[in-house]
Scaffold this motif. Structure first.
Motif, short mmCIF file in Angstrom:
data_model
loop_
_atom_site.label_atom_id
_atom_site.label_comp_id
_atom_site.label_asym_id
_atom_site.label_seq_id
_atom_site.Cartn_x
_atom_site.Cartn_y
_atom_site.Cartn_z
N GLU A 189 -53.05 -14.51 19.79
CA GLU A 189 -52.47 -14.88 18.50
C GLU A 189 -51.07 -15.46 18.68
O GLU A 189 -50.70 -16.44 18.03
CB GLU A 189 -52.41 -13.65 17.59
CG GLU A 189 -51.81 -13.90 16.22
CD GLU A 189 -52.64 -14.84 15.35
OE1 GLU A 189 -52.12 -15.29 14.31
OE2 GLU A 189 -53.80 -15.14 15.71
N ALA A 190 -50.29 -14.86 19.61
CA ALA A 190 -48.95 -15.38 19.88
C ALA A 190 -49.02 -16.79 20.43
O ALA A 190 -48.19 -17.66 20.11
CB ALA A 190 -48.22 -14.46 20.84
N TRP A 191 -50.03 -17.04 21.25
CA TRP A 191 -50.21 -18.38 21.80
C TRP A 191 -50.60 -19.36 20.69
O TRP A 191 -50.10 -20.48 20.61
CB TRP A 191 -51.28 -18.35 22.88
CG TRP A 191 -51.00 -19.28 24.03
CD1 TRP A 191 -50.40 -20.49 23.96
CD2 TRP A 191 -51.29 -19.05 25.41
NE1 TRP A 191 -50.30 -21.04 25.21
CE2 TRP A 191 -50.83 -20.20 26.11
CE3 TRP A 191 -51.89 -18.02 26.11
CZ2 TRP A 191 -50.97 -20.33 27.49
CZ3 TRP A 191 -52.02 -18.16 27.48
CH2 TRP A 191 -51.57 -19.29 28.16
N ARG A 192 -51.52 -18.91 19.82
CA ARG A 192 -52.01 -19.77 18.74
C ARG A 192 -50.91 -20.14 17.76
O ARG A 192 -50.84 -21.27 17.28
CB ARG A 192 -53.15 -19.08 17.99
CG ARG A 192 -53.85 -19.96 16.95
CD ARG A 192 -54.88 -19.17 16.16
NE ARG A 192 -54.23 -18.20 15.30
CZ ARG A 192 -53.69 -18.49 14.11
NH1 ARG A 192 -53.69 -19.74 13.67
NH2 ARG A 192 -53.13 -17.55 13.38
N THR A 193 -50.01 -19.20 17.48
CA THR A 193 -48.97 -19.43 16.47
C THR A 193 -47.68 -19.96 17.07
O THR A 193 -46.68 -20.11 16.35
CB THR A 193 -48.66 -18.11 15.73
OG1 THR A 193 -48.29 -17.09 16.68
CG2 THR A 193 -49.88 -17.63 14.96
N GLY A 194 -47.68 -20.25 18.36
CA GLY A 194 -46.52 -20.88 18.96
C GLY A 194 -45.58 -19.94 19.67
O GLY A 194 -44.54 -20.38 20.18
#
Length: 209
Positions: A189-194
């Protein structure tokens, strides 16, 4: 007055067939993922090597053998733990080792050794002796990682240096990563949201070598 029954309304999206991916679409998707997989593999190999060096230095300097992986907001997602390598006796010269065994037990020479181009110690006897050397090495003061192997004569208690066998590292130091509960989902999720945009950009930019 009769009431007519009607079928429940269907979601319009469920009735519309999604177009199948074309052969060209699948081909470029496979090609893009192949590039990304190669870059991820190379990046993983590089960071494991740098992390191993840092862990070894921290263990030697501060006695640290693990570190927590945290997202930018401070949420822990995994723990990286140092795995220390093992050290034990290794036969480095079978011919010299076999000559020692044959000279030490001349009556059992034919039983303990065999002659090919050179005389070698039979596997079962070599395993027994190496096991005895390993057990002995655990009970005596250990110096540098590579050193002569010692064997204790069961009849006299004499410590004998065994030709052709050294005590040396038998497996390299390494480390393992243990995910915490929901750690993978939080990292994704951290990767997906930047949250890890810089890392993702490093993987997806740049020319292939």
């Amino acid at each position: 007055m009769s009431t007519a029954t009607t079928a429940p309304e269907q979601d319009v999206d469920q009735d519309v067939e999604q177009p199948a991916a074309s052969l060209r679409d699948l081909a470029i998707e496979a090609a893009a993922l192949d590039v990304l997989a190669a870059r991820v593999a190379a990046a993983k190999k590089d960071v494991r090597a740098r992390l191993q060096t840092a862990l070894d230095e921290a263990a030697q300097r501060d006695g640290v053998d693990r570190v927590v992986a945290e997202l930018p907001g401070g949420r822990p997602v995994a723990t990286v733990s140092l795995r220390r390598g093992s050290v034990g006796p290794v036969v480095v010269d079978e011919d010299v080792f076999a000559r020692w065994v044959a000279a030490r037990w001349p009556e059992q020479r034919a039983e303990f050794t065999e002659t090919r181009v050179v005389r070698t110690v039979k596997a079962w006897r070599a395993a027994e002796l190496v096991g005895e050397m390993a057990a002995l090495d655990l009970s005596i003061e250990q110096g540098k990682s590579t050193r002569p192997a010692m064997w204790a004569d069961p009849d006299t208690g004499e410590l004998v240096e065994v030709p052709g066998v050294l005590i040396k590292p038998t497996s390299a130091r390494t480390h393992s990563l243990t995910w915490r509960k929901d750690g993978k989902a939080a990292t994704a999720e951290a990767w997906r949201t930047g949250g890890r945009a810089q890392q993702f950009a490093a993987l997806t930019t740049g020319a292939e070598k």
